[in-house]
Write an enzyme that holds these catalytic residues in place. Structure first.
Site, short mmCIF file in Angstrom:
data_model
loop_
_atom_site.label_atom_id
_atom_site.label_comp_id
_atom_site.label_asym_id
_atom_site.label_seq_id
_atom_site.Cartn_x
_atom_site.Cartn_y
_atom_site.Cartn_z
N TYR A 190 43.79 41.05 44.05
CA TYR A 190 44.37 40.01 44.90
C TYR A 190 45.64 39.42 44.29
CZ TYR A 190 41.90 39.40 49.20
OH TYR A 190 41.46 39.58 50.49
N LEU A 191 45.74 39.42 42.97
CA LEU A 191 46.94 38.90 42.33
C LEU A 191 48.14 39.83 42.54
CD1 LEU A 191 45.55 37.48 38.96
CD2 LEU A 191 46.05 36.27 41.10
N HIS B 225 38.96 36.08 42.74
CA HIS B 225 40.11 36.11 43.66
C HIS B 225 40.61 34.70 43.99
CE1 HIS B 225 39.26 40.25 43.91
NE2 HIS B 225 38.53 40.27 45.01
N LYS C 264 31.18 37.04 54.51
CA LYS C 264 31.14 38.35 55.17
C LYS C 264 30.49 38.19 56.55
CE LYS C 264 31.01 41.17 50.98
NZ LYS C 264 32.23 41.93 51.34
N ARG D 156 38.83 38.57 60.31
CA ARG D 156 39.20 38.96 58.94
C ARG D 156 40.49 38.24 58.57
NH1 ARG D 156 42.83 43.16 57.50
NH2 ARG D 156 42.72 43.72 55.28
N ARG E 156 45.91 27.29 52.98
CA ARG E 156 46.35 26.29 53.95
C ARG E 156 46.56 24.97 53.21
NH1 ARG E 156 44.94 28.80 59.15
NH2 ARG E 156 45.87 26.99 60.16
N LEU F 44 55.05 27.04 58.80
CA LEU F 44 54.93 25.60 58.61
C LEU F 44 54.75 24.96 59.98
CD1 LEU F 44 55.15 23.10 56.73
CD2 LEU F 44 57.62 23.12 57.20
#
Length: 577
Positions: free
Chosen positions: A265-266, A326, A422, A427, A432, A470
């Site tokens: 994820y990084l 993650h 899950k 998905r 946020r 935004l």
């Protein structure tokens, strides 16, 4: 003298190919900034892992120019002769566990994409290593079924694929066999052909055999005259104790700077853009604190269950599988102070400070859930425990929500909410940022009673359909005074024609180059586990029942009560998401 042009798509790899040191350690290649391009570069520092070499000054052949869409074109740079030695080094990449799904679906395609776009060094070899009996030709057939070509390249795809597959080989062996790894070492040396040999091992294997494979690779197949690095996939243990034991065992055979703990994820584009968005835009950094931000949400949702992974997943659960790594890593990047530089250690130092500043997580601030069977549209969807590899009485959560706090001057009192699950209704993975209400808002009468609907919100959508937008309040055209909530939207697919690289491509390239900022350091791992381990133990020892939610729903109702306790509304459940 030789030249390279940083404006070409393969410039960074070309510079690497023309240095006498491993391609990893030329920090010059992907950090050539606008400021540097407008003046003479005094020197290049080349790192070989143990020492730093300063080569003669280089000089840009012209000023930087701005091309269409604001893209920076760098001048060509003349390199001194001593930095050029492309024939005398090579990189050997061994995928340990080559017959597994991760290798087939992610690792080999990522390596091909790097080759296709010119990012791999001139001399490289790829070996698959696994217990399965397989020939070189059978490996190439298996790998070829998952390879795809980049849409933004015109060069013949078939020819590129054939040339890539010619560099792929296979050696069968046991993961705990010194003899088998010695045989692998012999084959690697044949292909390295006397060059400075650098070796990268990717452990795409279950964690219970990590140490055996590392021991054998380190003692029997390490590079004799170059660097040796090992990429380790999560899970990095199940709790603080097992994680620390794993780290101690790895360090018996490897130094910390040889261990690349990967969290894919990084490597995602929007996560890497997070620090750019914050630190290179004046409008955001002053707002990035408790004074203006009301809460931050990290949301991960999948619209499918554990199909095919039930046995593995039941041993870990959603908190260990997603939240502890993650989401917590993204939180640390989001909340960290400005690092001294973009150097890997400076960035990771700031992430560790965030993790160590976090308030101990209480079980009261955690909600767990597990999906149950549900029929929708005439289709019956299975419960988690319907999986034959999952015990019928399993309490393993497939959903979790948590409220976390960072006790430092910047973030004191701001709720950081995480949610991962899950078998949900859609998905998504997103960040946020909900800002505070406007004090003394002149337009409260036009907004109505629901002030939450009128607050500004910054949304960073990691996947799918990568975007940054935004939410602002805007007047609807007309003679009346009616307000509307509108989005200032950067949709990546509309703005950028270039295909977004897969996270594994970025992380594999970084590992080859020795760039560590997107990999997890051992003290980061310790701090992350120290936050979640007490709660995990309490949930498991008390056998806390998860709240059951229908397959395809928005998850347990308890997550909404958790958010409401801190005067937060989940941003992904409103009428406008």
């Amino acid at each position: 003298m030789a030249t390279f042009s940083p404006s070409s798509s393969s410039s960074s790899s070309l510079l690497h190919q023309r240095t006498s040191i491993p391609p990893k350690q030329c920090y010059y290649s992907r950090k050539f900034s606008l400021q540097q391009s407008t003046k003479r570069v005094s020197a290049i520092h080349l790192h070989d892992g143990a020492s730093t070499k300063k080569v003669s000054p280089v000089k840009a052949d012209g000023p930087a120019t701005i091309l269409k869409d604001g893209i920076l074109s760098m001048p060509s740079v003349t390199l001194p002769e001593e930095a050029i030695d492309e024939e005398n080094s090579t990189v050997s990449i061994t995928v340990v566990g080559a017959s597994g799904d991760l290798a087939k679906k992610k690792i080999f395609p990522a390596l091909f994409a790097l080759y296709y776009e010119g990012y791999l060094p001139k001399h490289f070899t790829i070996f698959g290593y696994a217990r399965s009996k397989m020939s070189d030709a059978e490996l190439r057939t298996m790998v070829s079924k998952t390879l795809t070509c980049r849409i933004d390249q015109r060069e013949n795809c078939g020819e590129k694929m054939d040339r890539f597959l010619e560099r792929c080989f296979y050696h069968p062996g046991q993961y705990d066999s010194q003899q088998n790894f010695l045989e692998l070492d012999k084959k690697l040396k044949e292909h390295e052909d006397g060059r400075v040999a650098n070796r990268l091992f990717y452990l795409s294997i279950p964690p219970n055999i990590f140490i055996d494979a590392v021991k054998c690779a380190s003692t029997s197949a390490s590079a004799a005259n170059g660097w040796t690095r090992v990429i380790v996939e999560k899970p990095f243990g199940r709790d603080s104790e097992s994680s620390a034991a794993l780290t101690r065992s790895l360090k018996q055979y490897l130094d910390e700077d040889q261990i690349f703990r990967i969290d894919h994820y990084l490597g995602k584009e929007l996560v890497e853009n997070l620090s750019v968005l914050r630190f290179s835009n004046l409008i955001f950094e002053p707002l990035w604190s408790r004074q203006y931000i009301r809460n931050v949400q990290f949301i991960f949702a999948e619209d499918f269950g554990t199909e095919g992974r039930g046995g593995y997943f039941d041993n870990y659960g959603i908190i260990r599988d997603i939240m502890q790594n993650h989401l917590l890593q993204i939180l640390a990047l989001f909340a960290m102070e400005t690092p001294v530089s973009l150097d890997a250690e400076d960035i990771r130092n700031e992430k560790v400070k965030v993790l160590r500043s976090m308030r101990p997580l209480r079980v009261e601030d955690v909600v767990t859930g597990q999906y149950k069977s549900h029929t929708r549209g005439g289709v019956k969807y299975p419960a988690y425990t319907d999986d034959k590899t999952v015990p019928n009485d399993s309490l393993t959560p497939t959903f979790a929500a948590a409220a976390l706090f960072i006790d430092n001057a910047r973030w004191d009192g701001v709720p950081f909410l995480m949610k991962a699950g899950k078998a949900l209704h859609d998905r998504r993975a997103e960040i946020r940022v909900q800002f505070r209400h406007v004090p003394g808002n002149l337009y409260n009468k036009n907004i109505g009673t629901d002030l939450d609907e009128a607050t500004n919100e910054l949304v960073i959508r990691v996947q799918p359909d990568e975007a940054i937008y935004l939410k602002i309040n805007n007047k609807v055209p007309g003679l009346g005074m009616r307000l509307d909530r509108s989005n200032l939207n950067l949709l990546y697919a509309a703005r950028y024609a270039k295909e977004i690289p897969d996270a594994y491509e970025r992380l594999l390239l970084d590992a080859i180059e020795g760039e560590r900022r997107l990999f997890i350091r051992s003290d980061e791992l310790d701090a992350a586990w120290s936050l979640f381990t007490p709660v995990l133990k309490e949930l498991e020892e008390k056998k806390v029942l998860p709240e059951y939610y229908p397959y395809g729903s928005r998850g347990p109702v308890g997550s909404h009560y958790l958010a409401a306790r801190y005067k937060v509304r989940w941003g992904d459940v409103g009428s406008e998401q």
